[in-house]
Scaffold this motif. Structure first.
Motif, PDB file in Angstrom:
ATOM      1  N   GLU A   6       0.849  -1.188   0.000  1.00 43.55           N
ATOM      2  CA  GLU A   6       0.000   0.000   0.000  1.00 43.55           C
ATOM      3  C   GLU A   6       0.885   1.237   0.000  1.00 43.55           C
ATOM      4  O   GLU A   6       1.825   1.328   0.787  1.00 43.55           O
ATOM      5  CB  GLU A   6      -0.912   0.014   1.226  1.00 43.55           C
ATOM      6  CG  GLU A   6      -2.118  -0.879   1.095  1.00 43.55           C
ATOM      7  CD  GLU A   6      -3.146  -0.640   2.185  1.00 43.55           C
ATOM      8  OE1 GLU A   6      -4.272  -1.146   2.043  1.00 43.55           O
ATOM      9  OE2 GLU A   6      -2.833   0.042   3.178  1.00 43.55           O
ATOM     10  N   TRP A  43       3.587  -6.095   3.648  1.00 41.66           N
ATOM     11  CA  TRP A  43       3.906  -5.987   2.231  1.00 41.66           C
ATOM     12  C   TRP A  43       4.666  -7.210   1.744  1.00 41.66           C
ATOM     13  O   TRP A  43       5.129  -8.040   2.539  1.00 41.66           O
ATOM     14  CB  TRP A  43       4.732  -4.730   1.948  1.00 41.66           C
ATOM     15  CG  TRP A  43       5.795  -4.378   2.971  1.00 41.66           C
ATOM     16  CD1 TRP A  43       5.745  -3.379   3.894  1.00 41.66           C
ATOM     17  CD2 TRP A  43       7.069  -5.025   3.172  1.00 41.66           C
ATOM     18  NE1 TRP A  43       6.896  -3.352   4.658  1.00 41.66           N
ATOM     19  CE2 TRP A  43       7.727  -4.345   4.225  1.00 41.66           C
ATOM     20  CE3 TRP A  43       7.723  -6.099   2.563  1.00 41.66           C
ATOM     21  CZ2 TRP A  43       8.998  -4.721   4.704  1.00 41.66           C
ATOM     22  CZ3 TRP A  43       8.998  -6.481   3.025  1.00 41.66           C
ATOM     23  CH2 TRP A  43       9.612  -5.785   4.086  1.00 41.66           C
ATOM     24  N   GLU A  75       1.966  -2.582  -7.188  1.00 44.18           N
ATOM     25  CA  GLU A  75       0.539  -2.851  -7.024  1.00 44.18           C
ATOM     26  C   GLU A  75       0.150  -2.352  -5.643  1.00 44.18           C
ATOM     27  O   GLU A  75       0.550  -2.922  -4.626  1.00 44.18           O
ATOM     28  CB  GLU A  75       0.244  -4.347  -7.165  1.00 44.18           C
ATOM     29  CG  GLU A  75      -1.238  -4.649  -7.263  1.00 44.18           C
ATOM     30  CD  GLU A  75      -1.519  -6.096  -7.627  1.00 44.18           C
ATOM     31  OE1 GLU A  75      -2.598  -6.593  -7.261  1.00 44.18           O
ATOM     32  OE2 GLU A  75      -0.659  -6.732  -8.287  1.00 44.18           O
ATOM     33  N   THR A  76      -0.620  -1.266  -5.607  1.00 45.60           N
ATOM     34  CA  THR A  76      -0.907  -0.584  -4.350  1.00 45.60           C
ATOM     35  C   THR A  76      -1.968  -1.353  -3.571  1.00 45.60           C
ATOM     36  O   THR A  76      -3.158  -1.036  -3.602  1.00 45.60           O
ATOM     37  CB  THR A  76      -1.362   0.867  -4.601  1.00 45.60           C
ATOM     38  OG1 THR A  76      -0.361   1.523  -5.380  1.00 45.60           O
ATOM     39  CG2 THR A  76      -1.540   1.625  -3.298  1.00 45.60           C
ATOM     40  N   ARG A  77      -1.526  -2.370  -2.893  1.00 51.36           N
ATOM     41  CA  ARG A  77      -2.396  -3.209  -2.078  1.00 51.36           C
ATOM     42  C   ARG A  77      -1.533  -4.001  -1.110  1.00 51.36           C
ATOM     43  O   ARG A  77      -0.339  -4.190  -1.332  1.00 51.36           O
ATOM     44  CB  ARG A  77      -3.205  -4.173  -2.935  1.00 51.36           C
ATOM     45  CG  ARG A  77      -2.356  -5.091  -3.796  1.00 51.36           C
ATOM     46  CD  ARG A  77      -3.112  -6.305  -4.284  1.00 51.36           C
ATOM     47  NE  ARG A  77      -3.405  -7.221  -3.189  1.00 51.36           N
ATOM     48  CZ  ARG A  77      -4.046  -8.392  -3.355  1.00 51.36           C
ATOM     49  NH1 ARG A  77      -4.480  -8.744  -4.554  1.00 51.36           N
ATOM     50  NH2 ARG A  77      -4.279  -9.182  -2.324  1.00 51.36           N
ATOM     51  N   THR A  78      -2.114  -4.450  -0.035  1.00 51.56           N
ATOM     52  CA  THR A  78      -1.416  -5.361   0.866  1.00 51.56           C
ATOM     53  C   THR A  78      -1.798  -6.789   0.509  1.00 51.56           C
ATOM     54  O   THR A  78      -2.956  -7.062   0.194  1.00 51.56           O
ATOM     55  CB  THR A  78      -1.763  -5.069   2.337  1.00 51.56           C
ATOM     56  OG1 THR A  78      -1.219  -6.107   3.155  1.00 51.56           O
ATOM     57  CG2 THR A  78      -3.265  -5.000   2.552  1.00 51.56           C
ATOM     58  N   ASN A 104     -14.397 -12.507  -2.193  1.00 51.18           N
ATOM     59  CA  ASN A 104     -13.916 -11.223  -1.656  1.00 51.18           C
ATOM     60  C   ASN A 104     -14.984 -10.365  -0.976  1.00 51.18           C
ATOM     61  O   ASN A 104     -14.910  -9.146  -1.017  1.00 51.18           O
ATOM     62  CB  ASN A 104     -13.255 -10.391  -2.766  1.00 51.18           C
ATOM     63  CG  ASN A 104     -11.886  -9.905  -2.334  1.00 51.18           C
ATOM     64  OD1 ASN A 104     -11.246 -10.549  -1.519  1.00 51.18           O
ATOM     65  ND2 ASN A 104     -11.445  -8.786  -2.864  1.00 51.18           N
TER      66      ASN A 104
END
Length: 525
Positions: free
Chosen positions: A123, A186, A235-238, A298
């Motif tokens: 993130e 991460w 990729e902006t996610r955990t 999800n």
């Protein structure tokens, strides 16, 4: 093929740490452990002894005392990363974990997942422009120096902060960095880790800046990765599934969350309860499995809220203090129609309006777009309507220049019903009991976000009985409230049978009540 070096920060439960290390390295991956220097010495010795012969496990060369919100958490991570980078040259990815994390996918799935995308999973949102920080300090985390721990030395923390603020002792953010923020969980590629470590060796000024930043584990790696890696490779996610309560506390998962966790589009989950032995056993078996398929749906957040929140619903019935002295009016009459199938209640309300000429308003406490007159802004949001419910209803009575008003309300709104029945006005309640097919309940689950088009059938099979029970439970709660002037009509009953309670509810002749009860297509879905 991807090889993962897990970076494990932990401070308790040595047996669980040993099991975690053995489980994750059995698939050919690696682990670097930093065990908090504040923890008991014998616990660290037990872990070291149990894992000393495992060639895929190393320990950070230096253990430090860690504190929440401090630089020490970042420094401990760097020590563990440095040990892993040196000891495991074949590691392609470095995955940050805590002792409360457990895998929710197989090692086979994880390796394939990482092989399929040449990106860093972290993130990374703009610190100042995003709304990632919901409450508390924001810009102040950066522009002032924080030398004390807010939890351990609250007076010193705020004393130092207020002194700097009063004297205008702000500092500059490093001019070549855009400060970013995000989750501290991460997974980074090897070349990214090497670039971060080299940056740390070259830029001691940046390290010193973050040393006195408050909660730097949410900003340090997030900022450096964004500075060192092209945007298209992030990729902006955990990769770790986690949720927080309304109070900002991490939500804990237990044995009955197994199916929900497996269907999430993440690789690990935290926090797993130490008491969830069966969940840990089953997730451990999943990690070691071969050829297992995962059906990603999800809906974790909405499912968790629904399945765990029922016991708390309706426990607080007291009106707000500013409403205790307000009243709708002794001479007024409020008629509430409640039904889980909103379209049925709306049809009945519309027909009653035509027959009686009484003003009627649909689900004003449940639907944001319910047609309401302009009442000075009190009607603008559901939150405002609910908070100022009595004032809202008084204004609606005045607007329609009536002493009798009909509204619709969802059966879950028992607290609102309780409040209106405690008022000096006359309140009447009509419950419409309908039948619910599995198809309707599934559609309801999809409409409210409990299920999606890709939700596995086994999850749906577990969910439908829970939703059906929830509907029955809400009806039982209304009956148990023992309201005066409470009436009920049923889908299975005839128009003649339903006319009697309708007549009493609306205070109209039986002929008019039967005309409403015989409304065509009233119960059609």
């Amino acid at each position: 093929m991807a090889k993962i070096a897990y970076i494990l920060l932990c401070h308790k439960d040595p047996d669980a740490i040993v099991q975690q290390a053995e489980r994750l390295t059995a698939a050919g991956d690696f682990m670097s452990i930093h065990f908090d220097a504040r923890a008991r010495k014998e616990h660290f010795e037990a872990i070291s002894e149990a894992l000393k012969d495992n060639p895929n496990v190393v320990f950070a060369k230096k253990r430090i005392r860690c504190g929440w919100g401090e630089w020490s958490l970042v420094q401990a991570t760097l020590h563990a990363v440095e040990a892993a980078e040196e000891a495991f040259p074949r590691a392609t990815h470095f995955y940050m974990l805590s002792g409360d994390c457990m895998p929710i996918k197989s090692a086979e799935y994880m390796h394939r997942f990482l092989d399929d995308r040449d990106v860093d999973l972290i993130e990374s949102f703009d610190f100042l422009a995003s709304d990632w920080i919901k409450t508390g300090m924001k810009r102040e985390r950066l522009i002032y120096r924080h030398f004390f721990n807010e939890r351990k030395h609250k007076r010193l923390f705020y004393g130092s902060y207020n002194l700097q603020k009063r004297l205008g002792l702000t500092r500059r953010i490093p001019s070549d960095l855009q400060i970013m923020i995000g989750s501290q969980w991460w997974c980074l590629r090897r070349r990214t880790i090497e670039a971060v470590l080299e940056f740390c060796r070259q830029r001691r000024d940046v390290l010193w800046f973050f040393r006195t930043t408050w909660i730097p584990d949410e900003t340090f790696f997030q900022t450096l990765v964004r500075h060192l890696v092209p945007e298209e490779e992030i990729e902006t996610r955990t990769p770790t599934f986690l949720m927080f309560s309304d109070y900002g506390m991490p939500i804990t998962f237990y044995n009955d969350h197994y199916d929900m966790l497996l269907s999430q589009d993440f690789l690990f989950a935290r926090k797993i309860s130490p008491e969830a032995k069966e969940l840990k056993r089953r997730l451990g078996a999943v990690y070691a499995s071969q050829g297992m398929e995962f059906r990603i749906s999800n809906e974790g957040a909405s499912l968790f809220k629904f399945l765990t929140g029922r016991g708390r619903v309706g426990r607080r019935f007291a009106p707000r203090f500013w409403e205790t002295e307000s009243s709708l009016g002794r001479e007024r009459e409020l008629m509430i129609v409640t039904c889980k199938k909103w379209h049925v209640a709306k049809r009945l309300l519309e027909r009653a309006r035509q027959v009686t000429n009484l003003p009627a308003i649909e689900y004003l406490f449940n639907e944001e777009d319910t047609a309401l007159p302009d009442l000075g802004g009190i009607q603008s949001t559901l939150e405002k309507r609910t908070r100022h419910r009595r004032a809202l209803m008084r204004m609606l009575f005045d607007y329609y220049e009536t002493d009798r008003l009909m509204i619709c309300m969802d059966p879950s709104n028992l607290d609102l019903m309780q409040d209106f029945f405690s008022d000096r006005c006359t309140t009447r309640l009509l419950e419409i009991q309908t039948t619910f097919s599995d198809e309707y309940l599934l559609g309801h689950a999809k409409r409210v976000g409990l299920a999606g088009e890709r939700t596995p059938q086994e999850t749906i099979d577990r969910l439908l009985p829970t939703i059906r029970y929830d509907v029955v439970f809400e009806s039982d709660r209304i009956r148990d409230a023992d309201f005066p002037h409470f009436y009920r009509i049923r889908e299975e009953a005839s128009a003649d049978e339903n006319a009697e309670p309708l007549s009493a509810f609306l205070s109209i002749p039986p002929e008019q009540a039967r005309e409403i009860a015989a409304t065509e297509y009233l119960y059609v879905d």
